[in-house]
Enzyme design. Structure first.
Site, PDB file in Angstrom:
ATOM      1  N   ASP A  14     -96.128  64.612  30.466  1.00  0.00           N
ATOM      2  CA  ASP A  14     -95.869  63.169  30.538  1.00  0.00           C
ATOM      3  C   ASP A  14     -94.356  62.956  30.503  1.00  0.00           C
ATOM      4  O   ASP A  14     -93.694  63.340  29.533  1.00  0.00           O
ATOM      5  CB  ASP A  14     -96.514  62.452  29.338  1.00  0.00           C
ATOM      6  N   ALA A  43    -106.151  68.374  28.365  1.00  0.00           N
ATOM      7  CA  ALA A  43    -105.363  68.976  27.284  1.00  0.00           C
ATOM      8  C   ALA A  43    -105.431  68.110  26.031  1.00  0.00           C
ATOM      9  O   ALA A  43    -105.603  68.614  24.913  1.00  0.00           O
ATOM     10  CB  ALA A  43    -103.913  69.167  27.739  1.00  0.00           C
ATOM     11  N   ASN A  44    -105.334  66.796  26.186  1.00  0.00           N
ATOM     12  CA  ASN A  44    -105.409  65.903  25.021  1.00  0.00           C
ATOM     13  C   ASN A  44    -106.752  66.042  24.305  1.00  0.00           C
ATOM     14  O   ASN A  44    -106.815  66.126  23.073  1.00  0.00           O
ATOM     15  CB  ASN A  44    -105.245  64.438  25.449  1.00  0.00           C
ATOM     16  N   ASP A 249    -108.796  59.759  24.621  1.00  0.00           N
ATOM     17  CA  ASP A 249    -108.952  61.218  24.607  1.00  0.00           C
ATOM     18  C   ASP A 249    -109.241  61.720  23.192  1.00  0.00           C
ATOM     19  O   ASP A 249    -110.005  62.668  23.006  1.00  0.00           O
ATOM     20  CB  ASP A 249    -107.684  61.908  25.146  1.00  0.00           C
TER      21      ASP A 249
END
Ligand code: ADP
Length: 310
Positions: A14, A43-44, A249
């Site tokens: 990000d 991934a989160n 998430d």
């Protein structure tokens, strides 16, 4: 050996810049310093589940570059197994995020390595829960759902971020019939149901699309569980929100963790009770995460959640 929770999804760097306003076409605007943070829905979700104590592996792809190493470091330091994260000959996925004083984010995603995630990368054998999200190719999402269901895993599909194409491709009853829990926010639910106004949806219609149950997340208002028994509201703990990035998430990672540890006695009544408890816990996890800055750095451990009183 397969992890108990297998997360299939994106890993993105990000790249966040604060600016007074977002640039229009043909315009240049000066912003603040670039912050580079580990992100991406897959991934989160994996980091959230690992911090809560789940045995979790991410199936994903990154590039052989500094952003890829940042993501692998973040996953590993949270305890996510990364042997199924392939390093491919594409740049690591990136999300270019402009944050303006009105609190609105505008985000441009460059999928990069995430676009190289193939159906053949997914082997769900042995996993208890397979959590799938978007930002990876649709055939990969479709295969993850059907292969996981065939292998007897419980499937959580977070249909986010959703596109018109995803709705027409994925929401055939055959694909979604493999989904135990469909997770959407209000806007995604409206798109899925073909409703103009997210405030005016009939959530029961989500089950007509094929999943066994569904959860509509409602931001600060909590979530709505939809089962064959009808809709059930689960309120969110009231908190002073600092940063809601990655709340969805965190919620998904907590749900996957709860479903992997819950004892399913198999009766319909117990199924609904178990889901309600899982969602109450996920709402606590997500609310605690919004009281802290960032996505992955804001995710709590199970101990922190147990000790927390909002
Ligand atoms: P997304 O981030 O995917 O758009 P939501 O905004 O619906 O999803 O947030 C997901 C979940 O996170 C919500 O269902 C809720 O449990 C929790 N949450 C989000 N914002 C807040 C908030 N301001 N206060 C408490 N909980 C929140």
């Amino acid at each position: 050996m397969t992890a108990e929770v297998l997360v299939v999804g994106s890993a993105n760097a990000d790249l966040v810049v604060a600016a007074d306003r977002r640039p229009g076409g043909g315009e240049t605007v000066l912003g603040g310093d670039t912050r580079v943070l580990p992100g991406g829905k897959g991934a989160n979700t994996a980091v959230a589940a690992a911090r809560l104590g789940a045995d979790v592996a991410l199936v994903g792809a990154v590039g052989d570059d500094p952003h890829g190493r940042l993501l692998l470091d973040s996953l590993r330091s949270a305890g996510v197994r990364t042997e199924l994260v392939r390093t491919v000959d594409r740049p690591t996925g990136a999300a270019y995020i402009t944050v303006t004083p009105d609190g609105e984010n505008s985000i441009l995603v460059s999928p990069g390595a995430n676009a190289a995630l193939r159906p053949a990368d997914i082997d769900p054998a042995g996993a208890k829960v397979v959590a799938v999200s978007m930002e990876v190719p649709l055939p990969t999402v479709e295969h993850a759902v059907t292969a996981a269901a065939a292998a007897g895993a419980r499937v959580v599909l977070n249909l986010s971020p959703v596109t018109e194409l995803a709705v027409t491709t994925l929401t055939t009853p055959t694909t979604l019939a493999g989904v135990d829990l469909l997770l959407v926010n209000e806007h995604e639910a409206a798109l899925l149901l073909g409703a103009e106004d997210p405030a005016n949806i009939d959530p029961a219609g989500l089950l007509d699309r094929g999943p066994r149950s569904a959860v509509v997340t409602l931001g600060a208002r909590g979530a709505l569980l939809v089962t064959e028994d009808g809709p059930l509201e689960v309120p969110a703990p009231r908190v002073e929100a600092v940063d809601t990035t990655g709340a969805g998430d965190a919620f998904a990672g907590a749900l996957a963790t709860a479903l992997a540890t819950a004892l399913d006695t198999g009766t319909e009544q117990d199924h609904v009770v178990e889901l309600r408890r899982a969602i109450e816990w996920a709402a606590r996890v997500a609310a605690l995460s919004v009281t802290r800055s960032g996505a992955q750095p804001s995710y709590p451990t199970a101990d922190e959640v147990a000790r927390w009183s909002p």
